[in-house]
Design a protein around this motif. Structure first.
Motif, PDB file in Angstrom:
ATOM      1  N   MET A   1       0.834  -1.205   0.000  1.00  0.00           N
ATOM      2  CA  MET A   1       0.000   0.000   0.000  1.00  0.00           C
ATOM      3  C   MET A   1       0.865   1.249   0.000  1.00  0.00           C
ATOM      4  O   MET A   1       1.997   1.230   0.486  1.00  0.00           O
ATOM      5  CB  MET A   1      -0.907   0.031   1.229  1.00  0.00           C
TER       6      MET A   1
ATOM      7  N   ILE B   1       2.838  -4.216   3.491  1.00  0.00           N
ATOM      8  CA  ILE B   1       2.217  -4.225   4.819  1.00  0.00           C
ATOM      9  C   ILE B   1       2.048  -5.656   5.310  1.00  0.00           C
ATOM     10  O   ILE B   1       2.166  -5.947   6.494  1.00  0.00           O
ATOM     11  CB  ILE B   1       0.827  -3.539   4.773  1.00  0.00           C
TER      12      ILE B   1
ATOM     13  N   GLY C   1       0.003  -5.536  11.009  1.00  0.00           N
ATOM     14  CA  GLY C   1      -0.669  -5.922   9.763  1.00  0.00           C
ATOM     15  C   GLY C   1      -1.819  -6.899   9.948  1.00  0.00           C
ATOM     16  O   GLY C   1      -2.328  -7.457   8.978  1.00  0.00           O
ATOM     17  N   LYS C   2      -2.275  -7.063  11.180  1.00  0.00           N
ATOM     18  CA  LYS C   2      -3.342  -8.033  11.441  1.00  0.00           C
ATOM     19  C   LYS C   2      -4.629  -7.632  10.725  1.00  0.00           C
ATOM     20  O   LYS C   2      -5.226  -8.439   9.996  1.00  0.00           O
ATOM     21  CB  LYS C   2      -3.596  -8.134  12.960  1.00  0.00           C
ATOM     22  N   SER C   3      -5.071  -6.392  10.951  1.00  0.00           N
ATOM     23  CA  SER C   3      -6.330  -5.948  10.333  1.00  0.00           C
ATOM     24  C   SER C   3      -6.221  -5.931   8.812  1.00  0.00           C
ATOM     25  O   SER C   3      -7.109  -6.418   8.111  1.00  0.00           O
ATOM     26  CB  SER C   3      -6.712  -4.555  10.822  1.00  0.00           C
ATOM     27  N   VAL C   4      -5.115  -5.393   8.304  1.00  0.00           N
ATOM     28  CA  VAL C   4      -4.944  -5.333   6.850  1.00  0.00           C
ATOM     29  C   VAL C   4      -4.999  -6.740   6.253  1.00  0.00           C
ATOM     30  O   VAL C   4      -5.618  -6.965   5.211  1.00  0.00           O
ATOM     31  CB  VAL C   4      -3.616  -4.617   6.484  1.00  0.00           C
TER      32      VAL C   4
ATOM     33  N   GLN D   1     -12.764  -4.034  13.689  1.00  0.00           N
ATOM     34  CA  GLN D   1     -12.210  -3.413  14.883  1.00  0.00           C
ATOM     35  C   GLN D   1     -13.043  -2.187  15.281  1.00  0.00           C
ATOM     36  O   GLN D   1     -13.282  -1.948  16.445  1.00  0.00           O
ATOM     37  CB  GLN D   1     -10.772  -3.004  14.576  1.00  0.00           C
TER      38      GLN D   1
ATOM     39  N   PRO E   1       6.599   0.097   8.156  1.00  0.00           N
ATOM     40  CA  PRO E   1       6.608  -0.836   7.022  1.00  0.00           C
ATOM     41  C   PRO E   1       7.414  -0.336   5.826  1.00  0.00           C
ATOM     42  O   PRO E   1       7.815  -1.120   4.979  1.00  0.00           O
ATOM     43  CB  PRO E   1       5.126  -0.999   6.660  1.00  0.00           C
TER      44      PRO E   1
HETATM   45  N1  LIG Z   1      -5.570   2.301   4.425  1.00  0.00           N
HETATM   46  C1  LIG Z   1      -4.267   2.304   4.684  1.00  0.00           C
HETATM   47  N2  LIG Z   1      -3.410   2.962   3.908  1.00  0.00           N
HETATM   48  C2  LIG Z   1      -2.080   2.956   4.173  1.00  0.00           C
HETATM   49  N3  LIG Z   1      -1.510   2.290   5.193  1.00  0.00           N
HETATM   50  C3  LIG Z   1      -2.327   1.600   6.010  1.00  0.00           C
HETATM   51  C4  LIG Z   1      -3.740   1.553   5.802  1.00  0.00           C
HETATM   52  N4  LIG Z   1      -4.289   0.786   6.768  1.00  0.00           N
HETATM   53  C5  LIG Z   1      -3.262   0.373   7.531  1.00  0.00           C
HETATM   54  N5  LIG Z   1      -2.081   0.852   7.088  1.00  0.00           N
HETATM   55  C6  LIG Z   1      -0.760   0.590   7.671  1.00  0.00           C
HETATM   56  O1  LIG Z   1      -0.563  -0.803   7.668  1.00  0.00           O
HETATM   57  C7  LIG Z   1       0.133  -1.226   8.841  1.00  0.00           C
HETATM   58  C8  LIG Z   1      -0.654  -2.346   9.494  1.00  0.00           C
HETATM   59  O2  LIG Z   1      -1.886  -1.834   9.973  1.00  0.00           O
HETATM   60  P1  LIG Z   1      -2.993  -2.756  10.655  1.00  0.00           P
HETATM   61  O3  LIG Z   1      -4.176  -1.907  10.865  1.00  0.00           O
HETATM   62  O4  LIG Z   1      -3.167  -3.998   9.862  1.00  0.00           O
HETATM   63  O5  LIG Z   1      -2.289  -3.116  12.038  1.00  0.00           O
HETATM   64  P2  LIG Z   1      -2.864  -4.027  13.205  1.00  0.00           P
HETATM   65  O6  LIG Z   1      -1.893  -5.151  13.393  1.00  0.00           O
HETATM   66  O7  LIG Z   1      -4.274  -4.384  12.953  1.00  0.00           O
HETATM   67  O8  LIG Z   1      -2.722  -3.043  14.468  1.00  0.00           O
HETATM   68  P3  LIG Z   1      -3.727  -2.811  15.731  1.00  0.00           P
HETATM   69  O9  LIG Z   1      -3.346  -3.851  16.722  1.00  0.00           O
HETATM   70  O10 LIG Z   1      -3.378  -1.449  16.189  1.00  0.00           O
HETATM   71  O11 LIG Z   1      -5.124  -2.930  15.252  1.00  0.00           O
HETATM   72  C9  LIG Z   1       0.317   0.016   9.677  1.00  0.00           C
HETATM   73  O12 LIG Z   1       1.626   0.477   9.488  1.00  0.00           O
HETATM   74  C10 LIG Z   1      -0.691   0.996   9.141  1.00  0.00           C
HETATM   75  O13 LIG Z   1      -0.221   2.312   9.263  1.00  0.00           O
END
Ligand SMILES: Nc1ncnc2c1ncn2[C@@H]1O[C@H](COP(=O)(O)OP(=O)(O)OP(=O)(O)O)[C@@H](O)[C@H]1O
Ligand SMILES: [Mg+2]
Length: 347
Positions: free
Chosen positions: A15, A24, A47-50, A97, A284
């Motif tokens: 991304m 990511i 990167g869990k949510s992504v 989330q 990232p």
């Molecule tokens: N729409 C987006 N555009 C660009 N970067 C993004 C986007 N969504 C997430 N990211 C980036 O991707 C990386 C992973 O984000 P993600 O939300 O997957 O983390 P996570 O493991 O779910 O964290 P948390 O425990 O805080 O929920 C982060 O560096 C975030 O800034």
């Protein structure tokens, strides 16, 4: 063992971020069997949510997703928007989330719950749909479920909205449930009730579950397997018992540092958060060339860790191929065997 409900292979997500283009999610592979619960843990930003949004086509258009994610024999990553929408409404239940992203602010709770039930003919008509919707809200512990049917999302508290989202996700008896911090904001009694509900659903419908959480007590209580993410990669996976009792990656060892006991998941029990590890995860856009955890690693067990990405390797085998011996392999992305080399490393 029966066919997995979901098989993810080499999932990658790139991304554009404020600091440039970045990978990511970087080569994630796992599968979920019917009735099985796979927990995904890891620090904020790993990167869990992504990784789960990518499966359902919910990332912004600019995201480039590759790999495969086979659900009921078909690759989700190659579906058109229309097919994906159908899968999201029937087959896969998802709890985000942020509950507001999945609720429509201008429709009543009742309407949002009954629409899916009616569209997929799970009920005979509007009256039965309302009955069923009220029952679902009661199941997730919402006070005055009937009254809630005629209210709008903004009229409910955050925790109530979260329960509505869970009710919607469960309403279709999904084959696969993806829950992203679904119960994190709820108090322990409500959380216990929802975890029971999910367990019942799994018993009745053999639902496969992917459960993202920061709460290790929940992982110990509900998961069969756990996948530990760091910097967009899986650094360790295996059964909950293997990973919790014999963590093999220094990152996992750090996370579990002060975990009191496994299987201490009685309702109302203490919540256990992941342990804070010194330093911060790399952005990232700026991942180290070797192991993603190297800059913060207290162990640094092998010089190659600094320059090469360690592959996921079966724990306990000298040169494992990652497939392990048993049904569920225990794997860690290290160049050395933490258990075997414990005496030498860090000595
Ligand atoms: N729409 C987006 N555009 C660009 N970067 C993004 C986007 N969504 C997430 N990211 C980036 O991707 C990386 C992973 O984000 P993600 O939300 O997957 O983390 P996570 O493991 O779910 O964290 P948390 O425990 O805080 O929920 C982060 O560096 C975030 O800034
Ligand atoms: Mg997240």
């Amino acid at each position: 063992m029966s066919e997995p409900v979901l098989t993810v292979q080499d999932l990658r997500v790139r991304m554009d971020t404020a600091r440039g283009s970045a990978e990511i999610v970087n080569g994630l592979s796992y599968s979920v069997a019917p009735g099985e619960t796979v927990a995904v843990v890891g620090e904020s930003g790993s990167g869990k949510s992504v990784s789960v949004m990518a499966l359902l086509g919910l990332l912004p258009k600019q995201a480039r997703v590759s790999g495969t994610a086979v659900f009921r024999g078909r690759d989700l990553l190659r579906m058109r928007e229309r097919e994906l929408r159908a899968v999201r409404g029937d087959g896969v239940g998802m709890v985000f989330q942020d509950p507001m992203t999945s609720l429509n602010p201008v429709l009543t709770i009742g309407r949002q719950l009954t629409e899916g039930l009616l569209a997929h003919r799970r009920v005979s008509g509007k009256k039965e749909a309302r009955e069923r919707a009220a029952q679902l809200l009661a199941d997730v512990g919402l006070p005055d479920p009937r009254g809630a049917l005629d209210r709008f999302p903004h009229e409910l508290s955050g925790g109530m909205r979260q329960r509505v989202v869970i009710a919607i996700a469960l309403s279709g008896d999904p084959a696969l449930l993806i829950a992203d911090e679904a119960t994190t904001a709820l108090d322990v009694t409500v959380q216990a009730q929802i975890l029971d509900l999910v367990a019942r659903l799994q018993d009745e419908h053999d639902t496969g579950v992917v459960w993202i959480t920061h709460d290790l007590g929940v992982v110990a209580g509900i998961a069969d397997r756990v996948l530990v993410m760091y910097g967009g990669r899986c650094v360790e996976d295996g059964t909950v018992d293997d990973v919790f009792e014999r963590p093999a990656h220094p990152y996992t060892q750090g996370l579990l540092g002060s975990l009191p006991q496994l299987h201490d998941d009685e309702p109302g029990g203490r919540r256990r958060e992941l342990v804070a590890i010194g330093g911060t995860p790399p952005p990232p856009t700026d991942l180290p060339p070797g192991c993603v955890f190297w800059p913060r690693c207290p162990v640094r067990g092998h010089e190659r860790c600094a320059t090469e990405q360690p592959p996921l390797t079966a724990v306990g085998t000298a040169a494992g191929d990652g497939s392990g011996g048993g049904d569920v392999p225990h794997r860690a992305a290290t160049f050395y065997d933490a258990a075997r080399d414990a005496g030498e490393v860090g000595a």
